[in-house]
Design an enzyme around this catalytic site. Structure first.
Site, mmCIF file in Angstrom:
data_model
loop_
_atom_site.group_PDB
_atom_site.id
_atom_site.type_symbol
_atom_site.label_atom_id
_atom_site.label_comp_id
_atom_site.label_asym_id
_atom_site.label_seq_id
_atom_site.Cartn_x
_atom_site.Cartn_y
_atom_site.Cartn_z
ATOM 1 N NE ARG A 1 -1.456 2.382 2.804
ATOM 2 C CZ ARG A 1 -0.464 3.895 3.051
ATOM 3 N NH1 ARG A 1 -1.217 4.869 2.216
ATOM 4 N NH2 ARG A 1 0.529 3.896 4.419
ATOM 5 C CG PHE B 1 5.534 13.518 -1.669
ATOM 6 C CD1 PHE B 1 4.984 14.593 -2.247
ATOM 7 C CD2 PHE B 1 5.702 14.559 -0.238
ATOM 8 C CE1 PHE B 1 4.354 16.321 -2.872
ATOM 9 C CE2 PHE B 1 5.359 14.967 -0.022
ATOM 10 C CZ PHE B 1 4.371 16.018 -1.106
ATOM 11 C CB SER C 1 6.684 18.609 13.049
ATOM 12 O OG SER C 1 6.523 16.921 13.222
ATOM 13 C CB ILE D 1 13.006 9.744 0.940
ATOM 14 C CG1 ILE D 1 12.827 11.223 1.054
ATOM 15 C CG2 ILE D 1 11.970 9.820 -0.289
ATOM 16 C CD1 ILE D 1 11.718 12.326 1.634
ATOM 17 N NE ARG E 1 -3.151 -22.159 23.279
ATOM 18 C CZ ARG E 1 -1.384 -22.795 23.885
ATOM 19 N NH1 ARG E 1 -1.131 -24.139 23.123
ATOM 20 N NH2 ARG E 1 -1.093 -22.892 24.950
ATOM 21 C CG PHE F 1 -11.866 -19.231 29.189
ATOM 22 C CD1 PHE F 1 -11.853 -19.521 29.884
ATOM 23 C CD2 PHE F 1 -10.286 -19.372 28.035
ATOM 24 C CE1 PHE F 1 -11.929 -21.052 30.500
ATOM 25 C CE2 PHE F 1 -10.144 -20.351 28.521
ATOM 26 C CZ PHE F 1 -10.795 -21.549 29.227
ATOM 27 C CD GLN F 2 -18.172 -14.372 32.017
ATOM 28 O OE1 GLN F 2 -17.657 -13.642 32.786
ATOM 29 N NE2 GLN F 2 -19.246 -14.799 32.118
ATOM 30 C CD GLU G 1 0.684 10.487 3.955
ATOM 31 O OE1 GLU G 1 -0.049 11.452 3.978
ATOM 32 O OE2 GLU G 1 0.288 9.427 3.650
#
Ligand SMILES: Cc1cc2nc3c(=O)[nH]c(=O)nc-3n(C[C@H](O)[C@H](O)[C@H](O)COP(=O)(O)OP(=O)(O)OC[C@H]3O[C@@H](n4cnc5c(N)ncnc54)[C@H](O)[C@@H]3O)c2cc1C
Length: 384
Positions: free
Chosen positions: A85, A123, A132, A157, A267, A277-278, A363
């Site tokens: 991706r 880019f 930043s 990069i 498992r 199991f809870q 990003e």
């Protein structure tokens, strides 16, 4: 608000998932373990599913897909191989800028190669001293008789070590004697361009590098947009990039949840599947809720872009920050459900955690996103 998929979206998603499961999934662990770049054939195949040039208008050679549809496809790819991706997403970003700001000759020369997946682009904005604070570009380009001479370094990069070409942001003198940021196209084979690969925590099949520009000469026609106005170019695609980072994280979160459910059913401990199991059920329930909220916010941000909703800026930053943060929590819980197995490389969960981690930084870091969100409400900027 209805985010259910229509029949075209379902067909597109199903055919992409079939391809990814059959051709791509079986080789992911081997490539990642050997730190081999994603095969170019997989990158080129993404074109067939609308993933290369997906958001670009048809007149420029793209598919003109709605952002919601494109995000859905991005999540599908990230669910199987986040490195794949990332490689084509960065190439896409460079092609977008080329299509919008390149002259006819430049577009003709490069766009068909990038859009077919034959050429990979990068880019190059970040530098050793600017991250930043991206407007403070220090790499310089000075005018020559035929164009520009570039000197400087670009750090972290994506695609740097494997790219054929790229766009680089440089500081250039402006007519009033000051300096502005400009954007130039370069080829990795140009004399003076070199790249040193950088090791990282995850995403091993998506190479990262430091690019050095040592007296690199590029012709005048390689300038994108007007000199000194490139920062506006860089900012233009930020919202889409943030929404797509959310969808990428969403794909990883979905994979982590599916793995936890599979494992909890298989498992057996104390004579029963651990999923009975809870306390394990609570982890599964928490993960399901986090994935659902991540999905809603990702689609909401893409939908806001498609509708040109003025709120899209805040929504894209919220989605980027929330979904990438929550995906780490989902991956961490999935690892816990797996017990010792989750910490080993025998299962993919530890990779989900490592691959998701970079999305909280790239990003625009999640701290920067928080400040951008607050700014939309307060009208006060923490940055400038
Ligand atoms: C895997 C990966 C791929 C990347 N790919 C690319 C690419 O293809 N092209 C490219 O140009 N760049 C790329 N980057 C670089 C990325 O964009 C930067 O890492 C990012 O913008 C952060 O910059 P920095 O690393 O210099 O951190 P810094 O900006 O130095 O930040 C360090 C820390 O300080 C915080 N911080 C900084 N300023 C403030 C502030 N004003 N208020 C509060 N907190 C603050 C940050 O949130 C962070 O926690 C990539 C990075 C990674 C990890």
């Amino acid at each position: 608000m209805d985010f259910s998929l229509d029949s075209t979206q379902v067909a597109l998603k199903d055919s992409l998932r079939r391809y990814l499961e059959k051709e791509v999934a079986p080789v992911v662990d081997r490539y990642e373990a050997q730190k081999e770049p994603v095969p170019r054939a997989f990158v080129a195949a993404m074109r067939d599913f609308g993933l290369i040039g997906g958001l670009m208008p048809e007149k420029d050679g793209g598919f003109g897909l709605p952002t919601t549809t494109y995000g859905m496809l991005i999540a599908e790819v990230a669910r199987v191989w986040p490195s794949l991706r990332s490689v084509f997403a960065v190439s896409n970003l460079a092609s977008f800028v080329l299509a919008e700001y390149g002259n006819a000759a430049l577009r003709e020369k490069y766009l068909p190669r990038i859009l077919s997946g034959e050429a990979i682009a990068c880019f190059a904005l970040s530098e050793p001293n600017i991250g930043s604070d991206a407007a403070n570009v220090q790499t310089r380009a000075e005018r020559t008789a035929n164009g520009w001479r570039i000197n400087g370094r670009k750090l972290y990069i994506t695609n740097g070590p494997i790219c054929d070409l790229g766009i680089v942001f440089v500081r250039t003198p402006t007519s009033d004697g000051k300096h502005g940021v400009s954007c130039l196209v370069f080829e990795s084979s140009m004399p003076g361009v070199s790249c040193t690969p950088i090791g990282k925590m995850g995403m091993h099949s998506c190479p990262l590098g430091e690019l050095l520009f040592d007296n690199v000469e590029v012709p005048e026609e390689n300038l994108l947009g007007a000199p000194g106005e490139a920062f506006a170019i860089a900012k233009q695609h930020l919202n889409v990039g943030r929404s797509m980072a959310a969808f990428s994280a969403l794909g990883i979160a979905e994979a982590a949840l599916e793995a936890a459910i599979r494992f909890a059913k298989d498992r057996v401990q104390f004579g029963r599947p651990i999923g009975s199991f809870q306390l394990v059920q609570q982890m599964i329930a928490d993960m399901m809720t986090m994935v659902e909220t991540a999905r809603l916010l990702s689609y909401r941000s893409a939908d806001a872009i498609d509708r040109q909703d003025p709120e899209n800026k805040a929504l894209c930053s919220m989605a980027k920050r929330y979904v990438t943060d929550i995906t780490l929590r989902v991956a961490e819980l999935s690892l816990q459900v797996h017990g010792g197995a989750g910490y080993t490389t025998l299962f993919p969960v530890e990779r989900y955690y490592r691959d998701a981690r970079h999305l909280c930084i790239a990003e625009g870091t999640n701290q920067i996103q928080s400040m951008l969100v607050a700014q939309t409400a307060l009208g006060l900027s923490a940055l400038r």
